[in-house]
Scaffold this active site. Structure first.
Site, PDB file in Angstrom:
ATOM      1  CB  CYS A 110     -19.491  33.574 -33.746  1.00 48.77           C
ATOM      2  SG  CYS A 110     -21.199  33.494 -34.330  1.00 48.77           S
TER       3      CYS A 110
ATOM      4  CB  CYS B 151     -30.784  48.666 -33.478  1.00 49.26           C
ATOM      5  SG  CYS B 151     -29.195  49.166 -34.158  1.00 49.26           S
TER       6      CYS B 151
HETATM    7  S1  SF4 Z   1     -21.533  38.688 -37.406  1.00 48.86           S
HETATM    8 FE1  SF4 Z   1     -22.345  37.844 -35.497  1.00 48.86          FE
HETATM    9  S2  SF4 Z   1     -23.298  35.939 -36.139  1.00 48.86           S
HETATM   10 FE2  SF4 Z   1     -21.911  36.493 -37.799  1.00 48.86          FE
HETATM   11  S3  SF4 Z   1     -19.975  35.451 -37.326  1.00 48.86           S
HETATM   12 FE3  SF4 Z   1     -19.866  37.509 -36.436  1.00 48.86          FE
HETATM   13  S4  SF4 Z   1     -20.514  37.262 -34.325  1.00 48.86           S
HETATM   14 FE4  SF4 Z   1     -21.207  35.441 -35.462  1.00 48.86          FE
END
Ligand code: SF4
Length: 341
Positions: free
Chosen positions: A75, A210
């Site tokens: 991500c 949610c």
């Molecule tokens: S919480 Fe979600 S948006 Fe944040 S780094 Fe992890 S996967 Fe990515």
């Protein structure tokens, strides 16, 4: 999960210019009022929370929730608590989106185990339209099994939320994490307002919300109060409120955070219950480190949903046998669902 259709809150939590009221109204819950609850003597707080809980929910019923990561790791966001960020060395490998066949198999297994809802999590900052198309296929397949559907995919544009709704999405998870004032200490690749915008798009599309946060990221009590006030002042407040205790994953920026005092964690659960009486308050990540006694206090404080299964996206969770044993000891009974948070 029960929709909070009878919420009495009257304030537009995410005010849009065309909907600004002519005369300002008081928020249903000020940060000071929430902090006042957090600061109450522990037994008084617990008694109040349990009283509110019994007024709105059957005693002893716990929703059992499970979650499937359909696209893990890689991500581009930098959420300081998350091992799935590509910025941190946590050993989580980036994987591509699971196929319809793989997800259908997992959903069928969840259904066979008694699930009524199936949640899919994908580690995206914000899905592209072509990702939404693929998710729509997954949602259609899961829906085709007769399950309710839930997803957590990152930030959404209004047309994407609409598209997911049309594909059959029932619930969307998108956490606020903490108070607006503390947000920059946790993530710098997006703004708090981005989260609120996605939540509004989800609401506008007719999808149930949610939304919760994480305790133990180095925040002050006032920030915990700020988070709860944000959630409780949504109109309506979320149907489901996951409260997480930070799992300090090596390699993430928050790995060395001071562990949260377990009784302070219980306080947050209690205040979530009092301020959002008809929401499912979900004891989410970090349950493994709480132990039986603290989990019991959380149930006493009004938590009525847990994640069930040995894995929570990419971090550990108490195993099913341990949960079954604890619930038996406490005389709790499970209501199965597969949901996000
Ligand atoms: S919480 Fe979600 S948006 Fe944040 S780094 Fe992890 S996967 Fe990515």
């Amino acid at each position: 999960m029960t929709a909070c259709s009878t919420s009495t809150h009257t304030v537009q939590w995410h005010a849009r210019p065309e909907q600004e009221p002519t005369a300002p109204t008081e928020p249903a819950w000020s940060v000071e009022a929430v902090q006042g609850l957090l600061d109450k003597p522990f037994m008084d707080l617990l008694f109040q929370a349990q009283s509110v809980h019994r007024e709105h929910w059957p005693a002893g019923e716990i929703e059992l929730a499970t979650l499937l990561s359909v696209k893990t790791g890689g991500c581009p966001e930098n959420c300081g608590y998350c091992p799935q960020s590509a910025e941190f060395e946590t050993g989580v490998k980036a994987e591509k989106l699971m196929s319809v066949q793989e997800v259908t198999r997992a959903a069928q297994a969840a259904k066979d185990a008694g699930a009524t809802r199936f949640c899919m999590g994908a580690a995206w900052r914000a899905p592209k339209d072509r990702d939404i198309e693929k998710m729509n296929e997954l949602i259609g397949a899961v829906k085709g099994l007769g399950l309710q559907t839930c997803a957590t995919l990152g930030m959404l544009q209004p047309h994407q939320a609409q598209s997911l709704r049309e594909a059959g999405l029932d619930y969307y998870n998108h956490n606020l994490d903490t108070a607006p004032e503390y947000y920059r200490d946790v993530v710098s690749t997006r703004q708090y307002q981005d989260r609120l915008d996605t939540l509004q798009a989800v609401r506008d599309a007719g999808i149930s919300v949610c939304c919760g946060g994480i305790i133990g990221m180095g925040e002050e009590v006032v920030h915990r109060a700020g988070l709860i006030a944000q959630l409780a002042n949504m109109d309506p407040y979320p149907e489901s409120v996951p409260i997480n205790s930070l799992v300090r994953v090596p390699g993430t920026p928050l790995a060395d955070s001071e562990p949260v005092d377990p009784l302070d964690f219980v306080r947050v659960i209690a205040v979530a219950r009092i301020t959002m009486p008809k929401a499912r308050v979900r004891l989410s990540a970090g349950r493994q480190q709480l132990g039986e006694a603290v989990q019991t206090l959380c149930f006493m404080a009004g938590a009525n949903s847990i994640f069930y299964g040995d894995k929570l996206l990419v971090t550990g969770n108490p195993d099913v046998e341990a949960d079954t044993t604890l619930m038996r000891k406490l005389g709790l009974h499970g209501l199965r669902a597969s949901v996000a948070g």
